[in-house]
Each structure stands twice: as C-alpha cells, then as structure tokens.
Design a protein around this motif. Structure first.
Motif, PDB file in Angstrom:
ATOM      1  N   PHE A 129       0.817  -1.211   0.000  1.00  0.00           N
ATOM      2  CA  PHE A 129       0.000   0.000   0.000  1.00  0.00           C
ATOM      3  C   PHE A 129       0.853   1.264   0.000  1.00  0.00           C
ATOM      4  O   PHE A 129       0.540   2.223  -0.701  1.00  0.00           O
ATOM      5  CB  PHE A 129      -0.939   0.001   1.221  1.00  0.00           C
ATOM      6  N   ILE A 130       1.940   1.297   0.745  1.00  0.00           N
ATOM      7  CA  ILE A 130       2.765   2.503   0.822  1.00  0.00           C
ATOM      8  C   ILE A 130       3.409   2.806  -0.528  1.00  0.00           C
ATOM      9  O   ILE A 130       3.516   3.967  -0.931  1.00  0.00           O
ATOM     10  CB  ILE A 130       3.831   2.395   1.948  1.00  0.00           C
ATOM     11  N   SER A 135       3.481   6.171  -5.269  1.00  0.00           N
ATOM     12  CA  SER A 135       3.357   6.256  -6.731  1.00  0.00           C
ATOM     13  C   SER A 135       2.257   7.227  -7.130  1.00  0.00           C
ATOM     14  O   SER A 135       2.423   8.021  -8.057  1.00  0.00           O
ATOM     15  CB  SER A 135       3.067   4.880  -7.330  1.00  0.00           C
ATOM     16  N   LEU A 136       1.142   7.168  -6.441  1.00  0.00           N
ATOM     17  CA  LEU A 136       0.045   8.082  -6.722  1.00  0.00           C
ATOM     18  C   LEU A 136       0.462   9.525  -6.456  1.00  0.00           C
ATOM     19  O   LEU A 136       0.163  10.427  -7.255  1.00  0.00           O
ATOM     20  CB  LEU A 136      -1.179   7.716  -5.884  1.00  0.00           C
ATOM     21  N   ALA A 137       1.168   9.770  -5.356  1.00  0.00           N
ATOM     22  CA  ALA A 137       1.647  11.117  -5.046  1.00  0.00           C
ATOM     23  C   ALA A 137       2.609  11.600  -6.119  1.00  0.00           C
ATOM     24  O   ALA A 137       2.543  12.764  -6.546  1.00  0.00           O
ATOM     25  CB  ALA A 137       2.318  11.133  -3.672  1.00  0.00           C
ATOM     26  N   PHE A 138       3.489  10.726  -6.593  1.00  0.00           N
ATOM     27  CA  PHE A 138       4.429  11.101  -7.646  1.00  0.00           C
ATOM     28  C   PHE A 138       3.697  11.446  -8.939  1.00  0.00           C
ATOM     29  O   PHE A 138       4.015  12.429  -9.610  1.00  0.00           O
ATOM     30  CB  PHE A 138       5.430   9.968  -7.901  1.00  0.00           C
ATOM     31  N   ALA A 142       3.705  14.993 -10.804  1.00  0.00           N
ATOM     32  CA  ALA A 142       4.149  15.100 -12.199  1.00  0.00           C
ATOM     33  C   ALA A 142       3.081  15.754 -13.063  1.00  0.00           C
ATOM     34  O   ALA A 142       3.384  16.607 -13.902  1.00  0.00           O
ATOM     35  CB  ALA A 142       4.507  13.717 -12.740  1.00  0.00           C
ATOM     36  N   LEU A 143       1.822  15.383 -12.861  1.00  0.00           N
ATOM     37  CA  LEU A 143       0.742  16.004 -13.617  1.00  0.00           C
ATOM     38  C   LEU A 143       0.618  17.486 -13.302  1.00  0.00           C
ATOM     39  O   LEU A 143       0.350  18.300 -14.192  1.00  0.00           O
ATOM     40  CB  LEU A 143      -0.584  15.285 -13.353  1.00  0.00           C
TER      41      LEU A 143
END
Length: 155
Positions: A129-130, A135-138, A142-143
């Motif tokens: 999960f971490i 990955s989602l935060a990155f 980036a977006l």
C-alpha cells in the motif's frame, strides 16, 4: 446515451432490474444537462452514472459494462462542457483546431485508460500500500508540473 445503455445492459444481464431502470431513467437528466451546461446538472449526472457503475461492480455486474458505462459518462460530461465553451464562437479555423485537439486528447485518454484496465484484468501484481500511495503522489506531482508547463507555454 451509450453510457446509459452500457449501465442498463450490465445491470440487466446480471438480473438487477432496478439498477437498469435507474440507468434508463437517467436519460432525461443527461438531456437536460446538455441543454443547460451552466448548471450543476452535468456534474450530478456524471456522479450518478459513475456511482451506478461502482454499485453495479460491487453487487457483481460485469466489469466490462460498468467500465464502458462510466467511461462514456465521463466523455459525455466533458463534451457537454466543450460544447458549452465553444457554442457561441465562430466556426473559424482556431475553434475547429481547438475542438479537434480536445477530441483527440479525450480519445487518447479514454483509449489508454481502457487499455490499462484491460491489461490490469490479466496482470495481477501485489503492490504494498505505501508503494501505491507514493506512486500516486508522484503521478499527481508530475501532472501538476506538466499542467504548470502547459499554462506557461505561449500559444
């Protein structure tokens, strides 16, 4: 209408006729949303359509119908706002170019999302999960950077 037909078909095939009826009864709301895009009705219709897809998936409806229904609802919502933004402008070359680029980006986004979903159905990777959260935060960072670059770039 494609969204509603996909959702209704998914619920109907699974035998949940109440869900199919709710999906079909959403048609007048989407029609009104197209007529009045300045209201909050398009967003409500999108939320209800995606909610129907989520509930359908949770109760065991076919994921393919639910995914296609929610993707078509998102595309319809986007096109309602595009039509609203371009509606009163002249049909000159810049407007047509803008519409074409917008439609191309919408189709690319939907195509890659559906491709990722199909690949995700066949590939099963166990991610902690971490790692998923980082990955989602990155990706969001980036977006945000890409969006900032696009806004600064001269047209």
């Amino acid at each position: 209408m494609i969204s509603l037909l996909c959702l209704a078909a998914g619920y109907g095939i699974a035998g949940y006729w109440v869900g199919a009826a709710i999906a079909i009864l959403m048609a007048p709301a989407w029609w009104l949303a197209q007529k009045d895009p300045a209201s909050s009705l398009p967003t409500v219709c999108l939320s209800v359509s995606v909610g129907l897809a989520v509930v359908g998936r949770l109760i065991g409806c076919s994921p393919a119908w639910m995914i296609c229904g929610s993707a078509a609802a998102l595309a319809a919502w986007d096109l309602v706002f595009l039509d609203s933004a371009v509606g009163n402008r002249s049909s000159g070359k810049p407007t047509r170019l803008y519409e074409n680029r917008h439609l191309q980006s919408l189709l690319l986004a939907l195509g890659f999302a559906l491709l990722a979903i199909v690949l995700g159905r066949f590939i099963n990777i166990q991610i902690p999960f971490i790692v998923l959260l980082l990955s989602l935060a990155f990706i969001l960072f980036a977006l945000d950077r890409v969006w900032g670059y696009i806004k600064k770039r001269p047209m």
